[in-house]
Design a protein around this motif. Structure first.
Motif, short mmCIF file in Angstrom:
data_model
loop_
_atom_site.label_atom_id
_atom_site.label_comp_id
_atom_site.label_asym_id
_atom_site.label_seq_id
_atom_site.Cartn_x
_atom_site.Cartn_y
_atom_site.Cartn_z
N THR A 230 -7.28 3.52 -8.05
CA THR A 230 -6.51 3.50 -6.81
C THR A 230 -6.93 4.63 -5.88
O THR A 230 -7.07 4.43 -4.66
CB THR A 230 -5.01 3.62 -7.13
N ALA A 231 -7.16 5.81 -6.44
CA ALA A 231 -7.58 6.94 -5.62
C ALA A 231 -8.97 6.70 -5.03
O ALA A 231 -9.24 7.06 -3.87
CB ALA A 231 -7.57 8.23 -6.45
N LEU A 232 -9.87 6.12 -5.80
CA LEU A 232 -11.20 5.80 -5.27
C LEU A 232 -11.11 4.84 -4.09
O LEU A 232 -11.76 5.03 -3.06
CB LEU A 232 -12.06 5.18 -6.38
N MET A 233 -10.30 3.78 -4.25
CA MET A 233 -10.16 2.82 -3.17
C MET A 233 -9.52 3.46 -1.95
O MET A 233 -9.89 3.16 -0.80
CB MET A 233 -9.33 1.62 -3.64
N PRO B 282 -3.59 -7.34 -5.82
CA PRO B 282 -2.91 -7.07 -4.54
C PRO B 282 -1.96 -5.88 -4.59
O PRO B 282 -1.93 -5.08 -3.65
CB PRO B 282 -2.17 -8.37 -4.26
N ASP B 283 -1.16 -5.74 -5.65
CA ASP B 283 -0.23 -4.62 -5.72
C ASP B 283 -0.97 -3.29 -5.77
O ASP B 283 -0.59 -2.33 -5.09
CB ASP B 283 0.67 -4.77 -6.95
N ALA B 284 -2.03 -3.23 -6.57
CA ALA B 284 -2.82 -2.00 -6.64
C ALA B 284 -3.49 -1.72 -5.31
O ALA B 284 -3.61 -0.55 -4.89
CB ALA B 284 -3.86 -2.10 -7.76
N LEU B 285 -3.92 -2.76 -4.62
CA LEU B 285 -4.55 -2.58 -3.32
C LEU B 285 -3.54 -2.05 -2.30
O LEU B 285 -3.87 -1.19 -1.48
CB LEU B 285 -5.15 -3.91 -2.85
N ARG B 286 -2.31 -2.53 -2.39
CA ARG B 286 -1.27 -2.03 -1.48
C ARG B 286 -0.99 -0.56 -1.75
O ARG B 286 -0.79 0.24 -0.82
CB ARG B 286 -0.01 -2.89 -1.63
N ARG B 287 -0.98 -0.17 -3.02
CA ARG B 287 -0.76 1.25 -3.35
C ARG B 287 -1.90 2.11 -2.82
O ARG B 287 -1.68 3.23 -2.32
CB ARG B 287 -0.63 1.42 -4.85
N ALA B 288 -3.13 1.61 -2.92
CA ALA B 288 -4.28 2.37 -2.39
C ALA B 288 -4.17 2.53 -0.88
O ALA B 288 -4.48 3.60 -0.33
CB ALA B 288 -5.58 1.67 -2.76
N ALA C 31 -3.84 6.00 1.25
CA ALA C 31 -4.75 6.35 2.35
C ALA C 31 -4.02 6.62 3.64
O ALA C 31 -4.64 7.00 4.64
CB ALA C 31 -5.77 5.23 2.55
N GLY C 32 -2.68 6.42 3.65
CA GLY C 32 -1.89 6.71 4.84
C GLY C 32 -2.07 5.71 5.96
O GLY C 32 -1.95 6.06 7.14
N LEU C 33 -2.34 4.45 5.61
CA LEU C 33 -2.56 3.44 6.63
C LEU C 33 -1.25 3.02 7.27
O LEU C 33 -0.18 3.13 6.66
CB LEU C 33 -3.24 2.21 6.01
N PRO C 34 -1.32 2.49 8.51
CA PRO C 34 -0.12 1.94 9.14
C PRO C 34 0.27 0.63 8.45
O PRO C 34 -0.19 0.35 7.34
CB PRO C 34 -0.56 1.70 10.59
N GLU C 35 1.08 -0.16 9.13
CA GLU C 35 1.53 -1.43 8.55
C GLU C 35 0.35 -2.23 8.01
O GLU C 35 -0.62 -2.48 8.70
CB GLU C 35 2.26 -2.26 9.60
N VAL C 36 0.44 -2.59 6.73
CA VAL C 36 -0.66 -3.29 6.06
C VAL C 36 -0.17 -4.65 5.57
O VAL C 36 0.91 -4.77 5.00
CB VAL C 36 -1.20 -2.47 4.86
N THR C 37 -0.99 -5.68 5.82
CA THR C 37 -0.72 -7.03 5.33
C THR C 37 -1.89 -7.46 4.47
O THR C 37 -3.05 -7.20 4.82
CB THR C 37 -0.55 -8.02 6.50
N LEU C 38 -1.60 -8.09 3.35
CA LEU C 38 -2.64 -8.57 2.45
C LEU C 38 -2.76 -10.09 2.56
O LEU C 38 -1.76 -10.80 2.62
CB LEU C 38 -2.32 -8.18 1.01
N HIS C 39 -3.99 -10.56 2.60
CA HIS C 39 -4.29 -11.99 2.59
C HIS C 39 -5.46 -12.23 1.65
O HIS C 39 -6.33 -11.35 1.50
CB HIS C 39 -4.64 -12.52 3.98
#
Length: 894
Positions: free
Chosen positions: A90-93, A126-132, A136-144
């Motif tokens: 997760t930290a790498l991503m 997807p859940d791990a990607l959302r945590r990454a 990273a401090g991203l704004p609103e993020v949506t996964l598709h």
């Protein structure tokens, strides 16, 4: 400041990104040479992180500090050890995403409001990607998932198949819904890493163990990957092999690649069919098939998929950015609902809107099928049976143009043909369609469509001699003449018979060259080179017109203007680009693209640029070893490109000008309308005559469309440019000069009142040379319009003039080439200072720097250098040069 969205396609091997701002979607160049970058992280000893290509290169020498397969590591609980540091997946991503965001948003005004990340269909991450993303401090993020993003252009209810070919293959059949997509079936094939397959095949030719030289083998693998990319648009590529005891270059051909990968491609097509079977739908029920993934660029892919489904499947955008572009579209506000953008030219069937909702103030044919839609016309396929009129820009007075649409492509018996609709506002170079009109008022969609109010500058183009009788008539005539010759007007009457007022022009020689010359001559150094319809290039001695050499190069040869480095460059209709030594006629290098070149190339910035009939703009290094880049317009290039500083500008059949920077990044694509002549460079802008009789200019730095140049009562037909002004010739034989950026007119002239236009213009050595069809030649001062000299040839002209600071060359209708020395040019044409010497020799004393035919030096400001240096000009020929004919034909002396 406005807001914008970002779409990121996180692939298992490569990552791509795209931005949407104000409704327009465009790919973001993340790497130095390619749009996408390797999904890789390198941890340096000082704790800083590199990503992408830089990470992969550093990992060649320190593989223990390189992390790849970041998506797989997301769900692996074991930490990743890079050097002496351990990091979670997760930290790498998070580190990777942080730098991708920084690169994509660098220098962009506004606020990043929303980010869409994609993941493989059925991925457990997807859940791990959302945590990454949160880390990273991203704004609103949506996964598709990738398939939903790739189908973002489909309309609710459409059945879409995604053929995604990267390091692995995934076929997905889905149905677009109001709030996303319903995945009906997926199918997967492993072992389709074509880069690895080519690497292993090349390595097998040498007795080298993979453990002997890991860094050298990593470089070889990178060379093989670049060769596979190059073979997507070229028929052969060279692979540098630098291994212990082995230093050579391997020529790898597209036919070898196709033979190698055909079994794997057959499996992918079978997997696509399985996906349709699992979804319980027929192949011919699909509304669209989308080609995605970097390997989908390979021409054989489209051919096999088309054959499998019985319909043509042309690529819409660049496949490597298809998912990222879709993700960017899904980052638009409200994009989780139905995306109201009709599918582009990859549509295989289904309803075809018959018309485009026009811009305010214009009229166009409409239909109920399209009445509710107002997207960019580029995104709407129109049935050939009912083409829509394309309205002109407001206030131009132009007649609406009905685009010529290609007929439906013939399909296999029993199948429905597909309508391939490339309209007058086609896809962005290198991927992406302008969807501005879909999300904001059409009047703001394109600067070219905005009404422009300009004050009249007076009828400076109206030139009438009064007819007077008696003394009163003479007084009126004298008054009109005095006004016409007033400083600043630049307009002069014809000189009285028998009393020439300009210095004489020296006719140095004339040589019979035949009537099949295809382009104005290329001039430089001690040579004049002509291309001919018989497929030959001919080199003539500049001082006396003697034929020095004649070589066959291929049907439809067209030579580029200028001879930089003592080489002439040309293209042929069978898809060849080549360089010929201007001194000997020997072919220095030859490359094959597989397309058709109908128009003259342009040379500059260390490259040759050529627009193909396949809708691709090609750029090759003048060394000839490798293509630097290619950009898709999906529209034929009917005219030669030009260079404005370091920006390559090409006009395509969709009525747009496409601007691309030196590294191959598409930077703008405004619509200007139908053109009648190729663009020219002038004062940091590209200008070209349009079918409505005006000249339109576009700024090279930002693509802004400038107000039209439209003198009252005159139809402009030709144009030329220099570092400060654009010159235009009217249908009545008049000539004028303007400042492209401000639109201010400098002067107007009717230099040969007895000659009918339109005149052809050449900007050369501080003057504008005007060539009339009847054989009249006039040299005008470029800054004032004053006549410097006049000359009359004994016959009509067959083409535009050519030349440089050392002289002028004109072709007559009889097939005679005339060499002229205008006043002020020193004797000895062969010592022209405007021609660059060969790279291997010192420049002559007092010589000027090389001239690359870039009309605006101010646009040559420093840019990041190409990460891959140009090959040396001494590279051996890539094919055997044709034998030279004896220099005997057509060498008539005066």
């Amino acid at each position: 400041m406005g807001e914008y969205g970002l779409g990121i396609d996180l692939g298992s091997r490569f990552t791509a990104a795209a931005i949407t701002a104000g409704g327009a979607v465009e790919a973001v160049r993340l790497g130095g040479r390619r749009t996408e970058i390797p999904t890789a992280v390198f941890l340096r000893a000082d704790g800083t992180v590199l990503i992408g290509e830089g990470a992969r290169r550093r990992g060649e020498s320190s593989p223990d500090r390189l992390a790849v397969d970041l998506l797989l590591r997301l769900t692996d609980p074991a930490p990743v050890k890079l050097g002496d540091t351990e990091l979670s997946g997760t930290a790498l991503m998070a580190q990777f995403l942080d730098q991708v965001i920084a690169t994509a948003t660098r220098g962009r005004a506004g606020r990043l409001a929303r980010v869409v990340l994609t993941h493989p269909v059925g991925s457990a991450s997807p859940d791990a990607l959302r945590r990454a993303a949160q880390l990273a401090g991203l704004p609103e993020v949506t996964l598709h998932d990738e398939a939903t993003a790739a189908a973002a252009r489909a309309r609710p209810g459409d059945l879409v198949a995604i053929y995604d070919l990267g390091a692995t293959f995934r076929a997905t059949v889905l149905r677009r819904t109001d709030d996303g997509a319903e995945i009906l079936a997926t199918s997967r094939v492993e072992g389709v890493d074509f880069d690895r397959m080519v690497y292993e095949q090349v390595l097998s030719r040498f007795d080298i163990s993979p453990e002997e030289a890991p860094a050298d083998l990593a470089r070889l693998r990178r060379e093989c990957a670049e060769a596979v990319e190059s073979l997507s648009f070229d028929t052969e590529a060279e692979i540098a092999v630098d291994l212990p005891g082995v230093h050579t270059r391997v020529t790898y051909r597209r036919s070898e690649l196709e033979k190698l990968i055909s079994p794997a491609l057959t499996e992918t097509v079978a997997a696509l069919r399985r996906a349709f079977d699992e979804a319980a739908v027929r192949v011919d029920a699909a509304d669209a098939v989308v080609l995605a993934g970097g390997s989908a660029r390979i021409p054989l892919v489209g051919a096999l998929v088309s054959a499998a489904i019985g319909r043509s499947v042309p690529p819409g955008e660049q496949p490597e950015t298809a998912v990222a572009m879709g993700a960017a579209r899904l980052s638009l506000p409200g994009a989780d609902l139905a995306v109201s953008v009709a599918f582009p030219a990859i549509v295989l069937g289904g309803p075809f809107p018959a018309a485009v909702s026009p811009s305010p103030g214009t009229t166009a044919t409409s239909s109920s099928a399209a009445a509710s839609l107002s997207p960019d016309p580029a995104a709407i396929p129109v049935a050939p049976s009912s083409p829509a009129a394309v309205s002109p820009s407001p206030g131009t007075g132009a007649t609406p143009v009905v685009p010529s649409l290609p007929a439906a492509v013939s399909a296999s018996p029993g199948t429905t043909p597909v309508a391939l609709s490339f309209l007058a506002a086609g896809p962005f170079l290198g991927g992406g369609f302008d969807e501005t009109a879909a999300v904001r008022p059409a009047v703001d969609a394109d600067p070219a469509t905005r009404p422009v109010v300009r004050k009249r500058r007076g009828p400076v183009w109206t030139y009438r001699w009064p007819i007077a009788v008696g003394l009163a008539g003479l007084v009126v005539a004298a008054a009109v003449t005095a006004v016409a010759l007033r400083p600043g007007r630049g307009s002069e009457p014809s000189p009285p018979p028998g009393a020439p007022t300009t210095p004489p022009v020296a006719l140095l020689w004339k040589t019979a060259v035949g009537s099949g010359v295809t382009e104005p001559p290329a001039v430089g150094g001690d040579r004049v080179v002509l291309s001919s319809a018989d497929g030959k290039l001919r080199g003539y001695d500049r001082d006396d017109g003697q034929l020095a050499w004649s070589v066959p190069v291929g049907a439809g040869a067209r030579v580029a203007a200028g001879i930089p480095g003592r080489r002439a460059y040309a293209v042929t209709t069978d898809g060849h680009l080549l360089a010929v030594d201007a001194g000997t006629g020997e072919t220095v290098w030859r490359r094959t693209t597989g397309t058709t070149f109908d128009v003259r190339p342009v040379v500059g910035e260390g490259r040759i640029y050529a627009g193909g009939r396949d809708g691709v703009l090609y750029a090759y290094a003048l060394g000839g070893s490798h293509a630097r880049w290619r950009v898709w317009a999906d529209q034929r290039f009917p005219m030669s490109p030009t260079l404005v500083g370091s920006v390559a500008v090409a006009f395509a059949a969709d009525g747009r000008l496409y601007g691309t920077d030196r590294d191959g990044t598409p930077i703008w694509k405004p619509s200007v309308g139908p053109a009648t002549a190729a663009p020219v460079a002038a004062a940091g802008a590209a200008c070209l005559p349009l079918a409505d009789g005006s000249v339109r200019c576009v700024r090279a730095d930002n693509g802004a469309v400038l107000p039209p140049i439209r003198p009252a009562g005159v139809t402009l037909k030709s144009a030329a440019g220099d570092g400060a002004l654009v010159f235009a010739g009217g249908s009545d034989g008049s000539v004028g000069a303007w400042e492209p950026i401000s639109g201010g007119q400098r002067w107007a002239a009717r230099p040969a009142a007895g000659s009918a236009g339109p005149a052809r213009l050449l900007a050369r050595a501080g003057e504008v040379d005007v060539a009339y069809p009847d054989g009249h030649l006039v040299g005008l001062d470029a800054r004032t319009g004053a006549v410097r000299w006049r000359h009359r040839l004994p016959e009509s002209l067959a083409g535009a003039p050519a030349g440089d600071a050392g002289g002028l060359f004109v072709l007559g209708a009889s097939g005679t080439l005339y060499a002229l020395r205008p006043p002020g040019v020193a004797a000895g044409l062969g010592s022209s200072p405007s021609v660059a010497p060969p790279p291997t020799t010192r420049p002559p004393a007092g010589g000027a720097p090389p001239v690359h035919h870039t009309a605006d030096p101010s646009m040559s400001a420093s840019r990041p250098s190409d990460p891959v240096s140009d090959p040396p000009s001494s590279d051996p020929p890539t094919s055997d040069p044709p034998k030279s004919d004896p220099p005997s034909e057509g060498a008539a002396r005066p």
